[in-house]
Motif scaffolding. Structure first.
Motif, short mmCIF file in Angstrom:
data_model
loop_
_atom_site.label_atom_id
_atom_site.label_comp_id
_atom_site.label_asym_id
_atom_site.label_seq_id
_atom_site.Cartn_x
_atom_site.Cartn_y
_atom_site.Cartn_z
N ILE A 32 0.82 -1.22 0.00
CA ILE A 32 0.00 0.00 0.00
C ILE A 32 0.85 1.26 0.00
CG2 ILE A 32 -2.02 -1.10 1.03
CD1 ILE A 32 -1.17 0.13 3.72
N PHE A 33 2.10 1.15 0.38
CA PHE A 33 2.97 2.33 0.42
C PHE A 33 3.44 2.75 -0.97
CE2 PHE A 33 3.36 0.43 4.65
CZ PHE A 33 2.86 1.48 5.40
N THR A 34 3.62 1.78 -1.87
CA THR A 34 4.03 2.12 -3.23
C THR A 34 2.82 2.34 -4.14
OG1 THR A 34 4.11 -0.17 -3.99
CG2 THR A 34 6.14 0.75 -3.02
N GLY A 35 1.70 1.72 -3.81
CA GLY A 35 0.50 1.84 -4.62
C GLY A 35 0.56 1.06 -5.92
N GLU A 36 1.58 0.23 -6.08
CA GLU A 36 1.73 -0.58 -7.29
C GLU A 36 0.57 -1.57 -7.40
OE1 GLU A 36 5.10 -3.44 -9.27
OE2 GLU A 36 4.86 -3.48 -7.10
N MET A 37 0.03 -1.69 -8.62
CA MET A 37 -1.08 -2.61 -8.88
C MET A 37 -0.61 -3.70 -9.84
SD MET A 37 -3.68 -1.26 -7.26
CE MET A 37 -5.13 -1.89 -8.02
N ILE A 38 -1.02 -4.94 -9.56
CA ILE A 38 -0.73 -6.03 -10.47
C ILE A 38 -2.03 -6.80 -10.74
CG2 ILE A 38 1.71 -6.30 -9.90
CD1 ILE A 38 0.93 -8.60 -8.05
N ASN A 39 -2.15 -7.32 -11.94
CA ASN A 39 -3.30 -8.15 -12.29
C ASN A 39 -3.08 -9.55 -11.74
OD1 ASN A 39 -4.08 -5.90 -13.70
ND2 ASN A 39 -3.71 -6.78 -15.72
N ILE A 40 -4.06 -10.04 -10.98
CA ILE A 40 -3.91 -11.37 -10.38
C ILE A 40 -5.01 -12.34 -10.79
CG2 ILE A 40 -2.56 -10.57 -8.40
CD1 ILE A 40 -5.23 -10.78 -6.76
N GLY A 41 -5.99 -11.86 -11.55
CA GLY A 41 -7.07 -12.77 -11.95
C GLY A 41 -8.06 -12.12 -12.88
N VAL A 42 -9.04 -12.93 -13.29
CA VAL A 42 -10.08 -12.50 -14.22
C VAL A 42 -11.38 -13.20 -13.84
CG1 VAL A 42 -10.82 -12.58 -16.62
CG2 VAL A 42 -8.44 -12.19 -16.09
N CYS A 43 -12.49 -12.48 -14.00
CA CYS A 43 -13.82 -13.05 -13.80
C CYS A 43 -14.65 -12.78 -15.04
CB CYS A 43 -14.49 -12.44 -12.58
SG CYS A 43 -16.19 -13.02 -12.31
N ALA A 44 -15.28 -13.83 -15.58
CA ALA A 44 -16.21 -13.69 -16.70
C ALA A 44 -17.59 -14.12 -16.23
CB ALA A 44 -15.76 -14.54 -17.88
N ILE A 45 -18.57 -13.30 -16.56
CA ILE A 45 -19.95 -13.57 -16.15
C ILE A 45 -20.77 -13.89 -17.38
CG2 ILE A 45 -21.97 -12.62 -14.96
CD1 ILE A 45 -19.94 -10.54 -13.71
N ASP A 46 -21.40 -15.04 -17.39
CA ASP A 46 -22.24 -15.46 -18.51
C ASP A 46 -23.53 -14.64 -18.46
OD1 ASP A 46 -24.38 -16.96 -19.91
OD2 ASP A 46 -22.81 -18.47 -20.17
N GLY A 47 -23.81 -13.93 -19.55
CA GLY A 47 -24.99 -13.07 -19.59
C GLY A 47 -26.31 -13.83 -19.55
N ALA A 48 -26.32 -15.06 -20.07
CA ALA A 48 -27.55 -15.84 -20.12
C ALA A 48 -27.89 -16.49 -18.79
CB ALA A 48 -27.45 -16.91 -21.21
N THR A 49 -26.87 -17.01 -18.11
CA THR A 49 -27.12 -17.75 -16.87
C THR A 49 -26.72 -17.00 -15.61
OG1 THR A 49 -24.95 -18.81 -16.87
CG2 THR A 49 -26.71 -19.92 -18.10
N GLY A 50 -25.85 -16.01 -15.76
CA GLY A 50 -25.35 -15.29 -14.59
C GLY A 50 -24.23 -16.02 -13.88
N GLU A 86 -16.60 -15.19 -7.22
CA GLU A 86 -17.51 -16.29 -7.54
C GLU A 86 -18.88 -16.09 -6.89
OE1 GLU A 86 -14.48 -20.06 -8.16
OE2 GLU A 86 -15.16 -19.60 -6.13
N ARG A 87 -18.90 -15.43 -5.75
CA ARG A 87 -20.15 -15.22 -5.00
C ARG A 87 -20.78 -13.85 -5.26
NH1 ARG A 87 -17.10 -17.77 -0.15
NH2 ARG A 87 -17.74 -19.94 -0.33
N ALA A 88 -20.20 -13.09 -6.19
CA ALA A 88 -20.68 -11.75 -6.53
C ALA A 88 -20.62 -10.81 -5.33
CB ALA A 88 -22.10 -11.80 -7.11
N LEU A 89 -19.60 -10.99 -4.50
CA LEU A 89 -19.37 -10.13 -3.34
C LEU A 89 -18.33 -9.08 -3.69
CD1 LEU A 89 -19.19 -12.90 -0.58
CD2 LEU A 89 -21.12 -11.38 -1.08
N PRO A 90 -18.27 -8.00 -2.92
CA PRO A 90 -17.21 -7.01 -3.16
C PRO A 90 -15.85 -7.58 -2.75
CG PRO A 90 -18.50 -6.40 -1.24
CD PRO A 90 -19.17 -7.60 -1.85
#
Length: 138
Positions: A32-50, A86-90
């Motif tokens: 948190i001191f450097t504020g550097e951000m890295i990508n660690i994952g991806v979530c895809a949501i199916d529009g038809a089924t949710g 996976e649970r649609a939580l923040p």
């Protein structure tokens, strides 16, 4: 009607292509001191089924180059982010960020997740030492 007009009316692309779902990148701020951000994952949501399809880093890999033994903490945060997505939580921590979802128009949620993960999460690539390299005799 001319032949040209007939062809165009039958094959003209829609000005509003159908959205098949949404995809977002999961980011982490390890320090948190450097504020550097890295990508660690991806979530895809199916529009038809949710249904949600989530992939996150599973091993420290290249993170060890940056964070040493603390790379395991980033992997643990990735697992917590996966469960929340996976649970649609923040995000479960202020150090985790779920980007704004963007639409996708082709492919399945699984395909989009896999492709986005390969494109966006470069820290998931293995270290050279992890590759099967034949030892040098000397």
């Amino acid at each position: 009607m001319s032949i040209f007009a007939t062809i165009l009316s039958d094959t003209a692309p829609s000005s509003n292509p159908a959205v098949k779902g949404l995809v977002f990148v999961i980011r982490c701020m390890p320090d948190i001191f450097t504020g550097e951000m890295i990508n660690i994952g991806v979530c895809a949501i199916d529009g038809a089924t949710g249904s949600r399809h989530v992939q996150v880093i599973a091993s420290p890999g290249r993170l060890k180059c940056f964070y040493g033994d603390d790379a395991a903490l980033v992997v643990n945060m990735a697992q917590a982010a996966k469960e929340a997505a996976e649970r649609a939580l923040p995000p479960p921590s202020l150090q985790l960020i779920f980007d704004k979802p963007t639409p996708y128009y082709a492919g399945s949620a699984e395909e989009i997740m896999s492709q986005a993960f390969a494109d966006q999460v470069t820290v998931a690539l293995p270290n050279r030492e992890d590759a099967n390299i034949a030892p040098v005799d000397g």
